[in-house]
Motif scaffolding. Structure first.
Motif, PDB file in Angstrom:
ATOM      1  N   ARG A 147      -8.247  37.315  29.352  1.00 10.11           N
ATOM      2  CA  ARG A 147      -8.446  35.915  29.723  1.00 10.11           C
ATOM      3  C   ARG A 147      -8.255  35.750  31.216  1.00 10.11           C
ATOM      4  NH1 ARG A 147      -8.548  32.150  25.432  1.00 10.11           N
ATOM      5  NH2 ARG A 147      -8.178  33.136  23.420  1.00 10.11           N
ATOM      6  N   MET A 207     -13.490  22.386  30.870  1.00 10.61           N
ATOM      7  CA  MET A 207     -12.955  23.663  30.430  1.00 10.61           C
ATOM      8  C   MET A 207     -11.967  24.231  31.435  1.00 10.61           C
ATOM      9  SD  MET A 207     -15.015  27.166  29.483  1.00 10.61           S
ATOM     10  CE  MET A 207     -15.315  27.527  31.225  1.00 10.61           C
ATOM     11  N   GLN A 217     -14.793  26.708  24.948  1.00 13.09           N
ATOM     12  CA  GLN A 217     -14.460  28.019  25.465  1.00 13.09           C
ATOM     13  C   GLN A 217     -15.707  28.663  26.058  1.00 13.09           C
ATOM     14  OE1 GLN A 217     -13.289  30.810  22.398  1.00 13.09           O
ATOM     15  NE2 GLN A 217     -14.981  30.261  21.073  1.00 13.09           N
ATOM     16  N   LYS A 248      -9.537  29.140  28.903  1.00 17.52           N
ATOM     17  CA  LYS A 248     -10.512  29.221  27.825  1.00 17.52           C
ATOM     18  C   LYS A 248     -11.640  30.203  28.136  1.00 17.52           C
ATOM     19  CE  LYS A 248      -8.616  26.099  25.165  1.00 17.52           C
ATOM     20  NZ  LYS A 248      -8.060  26.469  23.836  1.00 17.52           N
TER      21      LYS A 248
END
Length: 477
Positions: free
Chosen positions: A468, A302, A118, A306
């Motif tokens: 996010r 990633m 993350q 994340k």
């Protein structure tokens, strides 16, 4: 952040300092996007873009900061700073007062977790009231320490290295690199990704920011994108808090767009984006193309889902409602989770057979922490980590320096001591101590101390109001 009208940060022509504030916060968010781009860039394209990275200006903070926090994990922490310098092409945004140093109202710590699990952009409000340390300058002089000042004063006083030192002092998080960006490259960056999607809850025709858009979804870039992120009066409730959230969504959408296949797999688009961004960057000299390549190798898998955006736990400053202060113990617990963010070693994924850990919750265990490590402040830091795990902690003081960490207990504290010992990598054997308080565990921190095992699986807890990159751009409008 404070929604008090006196606390609002103006960005239109009615501002007391319009040229100095303009375009500020978004540049910090854009710098996150650029850093994320560096993280996820295709390794096969690395050689093609090495020349573009040559546009970056470098500085050496290691020579100025001095003693740094101990690194407890393999995470990467990059401090992202906005600078309102008027040097070079930035003169078009207005002239600064004579001899006035550049300022930074955007300070964001980009935390890249080990193993590509993350990434988190942690925003430090510019009006956050904290101690400002004395900082060494390039000319050899030093700045005076302040027992209490706004965090952005550190940049004005001593530049990027002073802000690094200031944040390290309050968080004890080792900052590996810094990226400083001015606002001249913003329009180019938004254009290079092909525009950024936004969602407006109503029609906007604001002459102050010159934003004119109808209700609904749009893809904006260049001057229009700059007007959108400047806008305060035409959208939301007019508060700085509301605008920050809107800019976080913009940043998330920008990062999501940059990390999409349409940009990163298109050599022309990727090169355009890197060239647009790197012309506006200053970094530490250790953030080389080779380091960027290593980051890409570790973090290349990633996904944008994340990528999280948060503000450091804070609230109104009791001494001044127009300023903010760290909210405790939330801030210390949050910093502890950042320091101890680790990948879980294979051998620690499950308990060993035949050695079940005592089933006593940390909330029922009182621990007194002593410092025998020889490192100033180590007991307090260990205490913070224990509190983050739920233990009841009392930091007592220093003991003679010793290498080995010890766990001691009084009458009835043997099982509690076993719980604590199981969380220490060296697994010291708990020892009974007749002089210890009944039921209390004593932890004597030696120089071999690293961290708590439980921290490796705890991760970074969800923060209030976090965003996010994959969030729906219309949510909350």
């Amino acid at each position: 952040m404070n929604s008090n009208p006196m606390y609002m940060e103006y960005v239109d022509d009615a501002d007391p300092e319009p040229a100095r504030r303009r375009g500020w916060r978004v540049l910090g968010w854009v710098s996150i996007g650029l850093s994320v781009l560096m993280v996820v860039s295709s390794l096969t394209a690395y050689g093609l873009y090495r020349k573009a990275f040559g546009n970056i200006t470098h500085e050496d903070p290691n020579a100025l900061i001095g003693v740094r926090p101990k690194k407890l994990n393999n995470a990467l922490n990059i401090l992202l700073l906005g600078s309102d310098t008027r040097a070079g092409a930035n003169a078009q945004y207005g002239r600064a007062m004579k001899n006035e140093p550049p300022r930074s109202d955007t300070m964001i710590l980009l935390h890249l977790s080990p193993g590509g699990g993350q990434a988190m952009g942690i925003s430090f409000p510019r009006d956050l009231m904290i101690p400002i340390p004395s900082c060494k300058l390039k000319n050899g002089s030093t700045t005076p320490a302040q027992s209490r000042g706004q965090i952005n004063a550190s940049f004005t006083a001593g530049g990027a290295s002073c802000t690094m030192k200031t944040i390290e002092n309050i968080s004890n998080v080792k900052i590996d690199h810094f990226v400083q960006v001015d606002f001249n490259g913003f329009k180019s960056i938004t254009s290079a990704v092909g525009g950024v999607p936004v969602c407006l809850p109503k029609d906007v025709n604001d002459p102050k920011s010159k934003l004119k858009l109808s209700k609904g979804k749009h893809t904006i870039k260049g001057e229009q994108a700059l007007a959108y992120v400047r806008n305060r009066h035409g959208l939301g409730d007019g508060s700085d808090t509301d605008r920050i959230k809107r800019q976080q969504k913009f940043m998330g959408a920008l990062a999501n767009k940059a990390m999409s296949a349409g940009v990163l797999t298109n050599p022309a688009k990727l090169l355009s984006l890197i060239q647009a961004g790197t012309k506006s960057l200053t970094t530490d000299k250790e953030l080389t193309p080779g380091v960027m390549r290593k980051i890409a190798e570790e973090m290349g898998g990633m996904s944008s889902g994340k990528l999280r955006f948060v503000t450091v736990p804070s609230g109104p400053d009791p001494a001044d409602p127009n300023r903010v202060a760290l909210r405790q113990p939330d801030a210390n617990n949050f910093f502890s989770s950042i320091r101890n963010d680790k990948s879980v070693p294979k051998e620690e994924k499950g308990p060993k057979k035949g050695t079940p850990a005592p089933k006593i919750p940390p909330s029922q265990i009182q621990v007194r922490v002593y410092n025998a490590s020889g490192i100033d402040g180590q007991a307090r830091r260990v205490g913070d980590d224990l509190e983050a795990q739920g233990f009841k902690v009392e930091v007592v003081g220093n003991k003679p320096t010793a290498k080995a960490t010890r766990v001691l207990f009084g009458t009835g504290g043997d099982q509690k001591a076993a719980v604590l010992s199981a969380l220490i990598p060296t697994a010291p054997k708990p020892t009974a101590r007749t002089s210890a308080t009944a039921g209390v565990v004593e932890l004597v921190v030696g120089s071999d101390w690293t961290t708590l095992k439980s921290s490796k699986t705890a991760g970074i807890p969800k923060q209030q109001g976090e965003i996010r990159a994959t969030d729906n751009i219309c949510d909350g409008n």
